[in-house]
Design a protein around this motif. Structure first.
Motif, mmCIF file in Angstrom:
data_model
loop_
_atom_site.group_PDB
_atom_site.id
_atom_site.type_symbol
_atom_site.label_atom_id
_atom_site.label_comp_id
_atom_site.label_asym_id
_atom_site.label_seq_id
_atom_site.Cartn_x
_atom_site.Cartn_y
_atom_site.Cartn_z
ATOM 1 N N PHE A 261 57.692 52.647 32.424
ATOM 2 C CA PHE A 261 56.703 51.586 32.574
ATOM 3 C C PHE A 261 57.014 50.708 33.786
ATOM 4 O O PHE A 261 56.106 50.333 34.538
ATOM 5 N N LEU A 262 58.294 50.387 33.996
ATOM 6 C CA LEU A 262 58.654 49.590 35.174
ATOM 7 C C LEU A 262 58.388 50.372 36.457
ATOM 8 O O LEU A 262 58.011 49.793 37.473
ATOM 9 N N ALA A 263 58.572 51.696 36.408
ATOM 10 C CA ALA A 263 58.251 52.520 37.580
ATOM 11 C C ALA A 263 56.755 52.467 37.860
ATOM 12 O O ALA A 263 56.326 52.404 39.028
ATOM 13 N N ILE A 264 55.944 52.502 36.803
ATOM 14 C CA ILE A 264 54.486 52.392 36.966
ATOM 15 C C ILE A 264 54.132 51.043 37.594
ATOM 16 O O ILE A 264 53.281 50.965 38.493
ATOM 17 N N MET A 265 54.770 49.985 37.132
ATOM 18 C CA MET A 265 54.516 48.676 37.723
ATOM 19 C C MET A 265 54.905 48.662 39.203
ATOM 20 O O MET A 265 54.215 48.057 40.038
ATOM 21 N N GLY A 266 56.009 49.336 39.518
ATOM 22 C CA GLY A 266 56.428 49.417 40.911
ATOM 23 C C GLY A 266 55.418 50.157 41.766
ATOM 24 O O GLY A 266 55.113 49.747 42.894
ATOM 25 N N PHE A 270 52.991 48.659 44.889
ATOM 26 C CA PHE A 270 52.807 49.235 46.227
ATOM 27 C C PHE A 270 51.329 49.284 46.592
ATOM 28 O O PHE A 270 50.949 48.974 47.731
ATOM 29 N N TRP A 271 50.474 49.659 45.637
ATOM 30 C CA TRP A 271 49.043 49.708 45.926
ATOM 31 C C TRP A 271 48.470 48.308 46.118
ATOM 32 O O TRP A 271 47.502 48.117 46.863
ATOM 33 N N PHE A 272 49.054 47.318 45.462
ATOM 34 C CA PHE A 272 48.679 45.918 45.710
ATOM 35 C C PHE A 272 48.943 45.577 47.175
ATOM 36 O O PHE A 272 48.075 45.037 47.879
ATOM 37 N N LEU A 273 50.163 45.885 47.640
ATOM 38 C CA LEU A 273 50.523 45.586 49.023
ATOM 39 C C LEU A 273 49.672 46.398 50.002
ATOM 40 O O LEU A 273 49.160 45.865 50.997
ATOM 41 N N GLY A 274 49.539 47.706 49.722
ATOM 42 C CA GLY A 274 48.783 48.569 50.617
ATOM 43 C C GLY A 274 47.339 48.114 50.754
ATOM 44 O O GLY A 274 46.792 48.069 51.868
ATOM 45 N N ALA A 275 46.717 47.758 49.632
ATOM 46 C CA ALA A 275 45.328 47.290 49.673
ATOM 47 C C ALA A 275 45.219 45.992 50.464
ATOM 48 O O ALA A 275 44.266 45.788 51.230
ATOM 49 N N ILE A 403 49.974 59.268 33.369
ATOM 50 C CA ILE A 403 49.445 59.241 34.732
ATOM 51 C C ILE A 403 48.121 58.470 34.760
ATOM 52 O O ILE A 403 47.824 57.737 35.716
ATOM 53 N N ALA A 404 47.310 58.634 33.721
ATOM 54 C CA ALA A 404 46.069 57.858 33.632
ATOM 55 C C ALA A 404 46.374 56.364 33.591
ATOM 56 O O ALA A 404 45.652 55.549 34.184
ATOM 57 N N ALA A 405 47.464 56.001 32.900
ATOM 58 C CA ALA A 405 47.862 54.586 32.871
ATOM 59 C C ALA A 405 48.245 54.114 34.268
ATOM 60 O O ALA A 405 47.976 52.958 34.631
ATOM 61 N N VAL A 406 48.871 54.993 35.058
ATOM 62 C CA VAL A 406 49.189 54.649 36.448
ATOM 63 C C VAL A 406 47.906 54.314 37.201
ATOM 64 O O VAL A 406 47.826 53.322 37.934
ATOM 65 N N ASN A 407 46.879 55.153 37.030
ATOM 66 C CA ASN A 407 45.606 54.919 37.723
ATOM 67 C C ASN A 407 44.959 53.601 37.293
ATOM 68 O O ASN A 407 44.391 52.873 38.113
ATOM 69 N N ILE A 408 45.023 53.328 35.993
ATOM 70 C CA ILE A 408 44.446 52.069 35.491
ATOM 71 C C ILE A 408 45.164 50.869 36.114
ATOM 72 O O ILE A 408 44.531 49.925 36.607
ATOM 73 N N MET A 409 46.494 50.921 36.091
ATOM 74 C CA MET A 409 47.260 49.804 36.625
ATOM 75 C C MET A 409 47.077 49.681 38.138
ATOM 76 O O MET A 409 47.012 48.579 38.680
ATOM 77 N N ASN A 410 46.999 50.830 38.838
ATOM 78 C CA ASN A 410 46.756 50.783 40.282
ATOM 79 C C ASN A 410 45.431 50.076 40.581
ATOM 80 O O ASN A 410 45.345 49.229 41.478
ATOM 81 N N ALA A 411 44.390 50.463 39.834
ATOM 82 C CA ALA A 411 43.076 49.856 40.044
ATOM 83 C C ALA A 411 43.122 48.356 39.756
ATOM 84 O O ALA A 411 42.559 47.545 40.507
ATOM 85 N N LEU A 412 43.800 47.983 38.672
ATOM 86 C CA LEU A 412 43.903 46.569 38.318
ATOM 87 C C LEU A 412 44.629 45.788 39.416
ATOM 88 O O LEU A 412 44.192 44.708 39.820
ATOM 89 N N MET A 414 44.885 46.536 42.542
ATOM 90 C CA MET A 414 44.072 46.461 43.755
ATOM 91 C C MET A 414 43.001 45.382 43.636
ATOM 92 O O MET A 414 42.689 44.687 44.609
ATOM 93 N N VAL A 415 42.438 45.221 42.431
ATOM 94 C CA VAL A 415 41.477 44.138 42.209
ATOM 95 C C VAL A 415 42.175 42.781 42.343
ATOM 96 O O VAL A 415 41.658 41.853 42.983
ATOM 97 N N VAL A 416 43.364 42.672 41.757
ATOM 98 C CA VAL A 416 44.128 41.425 41.868
ATOM 99 C C VAL A 416 44.499 41.160 43.322
ATOM 100 O O VAL A 416 44.516 40.014 43.783
ATOM 101 N N SER A 417 44.782 42.235 44.070
ATOM 102 C CA SER A 417 45.092 42.090 45.490
ATOM 103 C C SER A 417 43.920 41.471 46.238
ATOM 104 O O SER A 417 44.099 40.557 47.064
ATOM 105 N N ALA A 418 42.714 41.965 45.947
ATOM 106 C CA ALA A 418 41.521 41.409 46.596
ATOM 107 C C ALA A 418 41.335 39.945 46.219
ATOM 108 O O ALA A 418 41.026 39.100 47.075
ATOM 109 N N ALA A 419 41.541 39.619 44.933
ATOM 110 C CA ALA A 419 41.403 38.230 44.484
ATOM 111 C C ALA A 419 42.451 37.335 45.147
ATOM 112 O O ALA A 419 42.168 36.188 45.520
ATOM 113 N N THR A 420 43.668 37.865 45.308
ATOM 114 C CA THR A 420 44.733 37.103 45.976
ATOM 115 C C THR A 420 44.364 36.813 47.422
ATOM 116 O O THR A 420 44.589 35.705 47.937
#
Length: 657
Positions: A261-266, A270-275, A403-412, A414-420
């Motif tokens: 789970f911590l790896a998924i958060m990591g 990365f997708w937060f930063l990349g976005a 892996i689906a959870a990874v996609n969900i968290m990545n999408a979330l 990225m949305v938070v990245s845009a809001a930030t």
């Protein structure tokens, strides 16, 4: 370097070059399917945005109103702003990841994966055929709707993509395979972006774009026909479609293993930063660098090439295993080069935007290019081991749902990245370089949290740094260590670094049995504790530690782990191998498992050995060493004796100390 390459190849009796995977039927068709899919997605999305930007496509939404307001019943056209269209397009593409990821994970666990990929790629052909018609007839809102369908297709492909990799690749190939996938993906994104911008400039652009996306989707479908079967790990699960409840259940699957789970958060961070970087790169180039669109393409190229290089470096730097020590190294790079962007960026003096040649003629701009490339490279080092870790440590029965959870968290994220970005740039009115500085500082906080909660990352980083700065390690026949199941490693004991070198070379985690005074050494104690090292002392000096050690050894072997002991019981005083104690016989009597003899060569005379004076004392003798670690065939439990193991290790070590 040639000798080391040859040595690495001998470990498994086969080549370890990650590029060799591109010649195999079990990986190459999948790689090219993923490549063409990413390429097509980016041609479509970037062509749509480019045609909207330059007015080829209308942004008007038209509806009729009464003739009392408009003469002759004319239609009123309201144009939506370009910014709103960009945001709407991003939302439509990302929305399916929230709606359908849980369902996609269930399907990928329930059904055979190569067939699912064929259905998904066939859907891509249909979507692109409709897209071609919309491009040709300039149906803007039809193209926007197709963005949603493209996001849906990507949502269903993601869990299949990352869960089929460990089914077709060996454990030692996971890092190389993931590195190639990430490299190919970002190169495809780059080429697709450039191709979209070039075609959009042509008069016949819409028709050419439409033909291209159809052709590429067909090529992708043809390559997927060669993907080998990927068996269904959980064919009996019941499919449930409830986006909210099933999304929550999917995330709970990923939380069952704390490290995963911590790896998924990591990964999601990365997708937060990349976005954040990729969203702001256009405005950053225009306002802060005074650059034209060609400069944007140059920076995007540097970023993508950096990620590709970092991903490929993972295989080389990790020794063909999942090396979590590279993750903190990547984190450090993300922060350092993000900060450098802030300190190095100066307001652009030009009144007019400069092209690429003018940008490159100013040597000060190379620092910006270098920073973007190194942010990408650091991202590659950071994300590839995390993906490989999630794949390896996830239970196969619901790996696709994780892996689906990874996609969900990545999408979330990225949305938070845009809001930030909206908050910091719009509300707080930070400049973009200041925003980059905030991202770098936030990365420090996130990394500190992850590595504090899961100290394994920091422990592996320390091992990696020590074994790659002070030692040049080659290894022979480490494939003799079984890939699964319990076994005991026995090795000669030369220096305080022995355990770290063995831990850095072996693919499987190793539980070391270590003389307690060595175990208690400062700094190294953190590594040993985190690596679940078992301290031991003589029975006469510390009977409690002695008995606890044997109890823990037995439990680790019952759990199927690899245990390493140094049967001499202490560091050698003269460089020769001391007598092996009978404790190894006691261990094997209690738990009959194979024993793999190993020998360390080249450490005698280092600062951490007892040559000429006590280790860690006196003048430093030698910090840099060329070290070799060699293993031999496992010895069956019924043949194990201290004397036989001594002979085996002595033969392996030969005359080199």
């Amino acid at each position: 370097m040639g000798a080391r390459r040859k040595q690495s190849m001998s470990d498994n009796g086969e080549t370890h070059s990650q590029f060799e995977l591109l010649k195999t039927k079990r990986f190459a068709p999948f790689f090219w399917t993923q490549f063409f899919g990413a390429f097509n997605d980016n041609i479509f999305k970037n062509s749509l945005m480019a045609l909207l930007t330059f007015g080829v496509l209308s942004r008007a939404w038209e509806w009729p109103i009464g003739s009392s307001s408009v003469d002759n019943g004319a239609e009123l056209a309201t144009e939506v702003s370009l910014s709103a269209m960009n945001n709407l397009g991003a939302m439509l593409f990302i929305l399916p990841f929230f709606l359908f990821s849980a369902l996609a994970g269930q399907l990928a666990d329930k059904y055979e994966k190569s067939s699912l990929i064929r259905y998904i790629k066939a859907l891509e052909i249909l979507i692109m055929a409709l897209g071609a018609l919309c491009f040709i007839y300039q149906q803007t809102w039809g193209l926007m709707l197709l963005l949603f369908l493209m996001g849906t297709q990507s949502t269903f492909f993601g869990p299949v993509k990352y869960s089929i990799i460990p089914q077709h690749l060996k454990s030692g190939e996971l890092v190389g395979g993931n590195a190639l996938v990430e490299t190919g993906t970002f190169i495809a994104i780059l080429i697709g972006t450039i191709a979209a911008n070039i075609m959009s400039d042509w008069e016949s652009g819409p028709a050419l774009i439409g033909g291209t996306v159809i052709a590429v989707s067909v090529i992708g479908f043809l390559t997927c026909l060669k993907i080998p079967e990927g068996r269904a790990p959980s064919p009996d699960i019941k499919i449930r479609f409830n986006p909210i409840i099933e999304t929550w259940h999917t995330i709970q699957f990923s939380r069952e293993n704390k490290a995963v789970f911590l790896a998924i958060m990591g990964i999601s961070w990365f997708w937060f930063l990349g976005a954040a970087y990729l969203t702001q790169i256009y405005e950053y180039t225009k306002i802060d660098l005074g650059g034209a669109p060609s400069v944007v393409m140059c920076l995007l190229s540097a970023f993508s090439i950096g990620i590709a290089a970092g991903s490929l470096l993972c295989e080389r730097l990790s020794g063909h295993k999942i090396e979590l020590g590279l993750v903190p190294l990547g984190s450090i790079g993300l922060t350092l080069f993000g900060l450098d962007l802030y300190f190095h960026t100066h307001p652009a003096p030009q009144n007019e935007l400069i092209g690429l040649s003018a940008f490159l003629s100013d040597s000060t701009n190379y620092r910006v290019l270098f920073d973007f490339m190194m942010i990408g490279l650091s991202g590659g080092l950071y994300i590839v081991p995390l993906y490989a870790m999630v794949q390896e440590r996830s239970d196969e029965a619901h790996r696709s749902r994780i892996i689906a959870a990874v996609n969900i968290m990545n999408a979330l994220f990225m949305v938070v990245s845009a809001a930030t970005g909206i908050l910091l740039l719009g509300v707080m009115e930070l400049s973009i370089p200041e925003f980059f500085m905030v991202l770098a500082i936030m990365n420090v906080a996130v990394a500190w949290f992850i590595y504090t909660v899961i100290p394994e990352f920091a422990m592996r980083f320390l091992i990696w740094v020590i074994t790659h700065t002070m030692y040049r390690v080659t290894h022979v026949n480490l494939n003799k260590i079984p890939d699964q199941g319990a076994c005991v490693l026995v090795c000669n004991h030369v220096s305080y670094m022995d355990a770290l070198i063995i831990a850095g070379a072996c693919r499987r985690p190793v539980r070391f049995v270590m003389f307690k005074p060595i175990y208690d050494l400062p700094v190294l104690n953190f590594i040993f504790r985190t690596g679940k090292t078992i301290p031991i002392h003589s029975k006469s000096s510390d009977p409690e530690t002695y008995e606890n050690a044997f109890m823990r050894i037995s439990q680790e072997l019952k759990d199927g782990e690899v245990v390493c002991i140094f049967p001499e019981g202490k560091l050698t005083q003269d460089g020769e191998i001391d007598e092996f104690k009978a404790g190894i016989e006691k261990i094997i009597q209690a738990d009959p498992v194979p024993v793999v003899p190993m020998a360390l060569k080249g450490l005698w005379g280092s600062f951490f050995s007892h040559k000429d004076s006590k280790a860690l004392t006196g003048m430093p003798r030698r910090f840099w060493s060329r070290v070799e670690l060699e293993a031999s065939d496992p010895i069956a439990p019924n043949r194990v004796s201290a004397a036989l193991l001594y002979d085996k290790v002595a033969t392996l070590r030969s005359n080199r100390r």
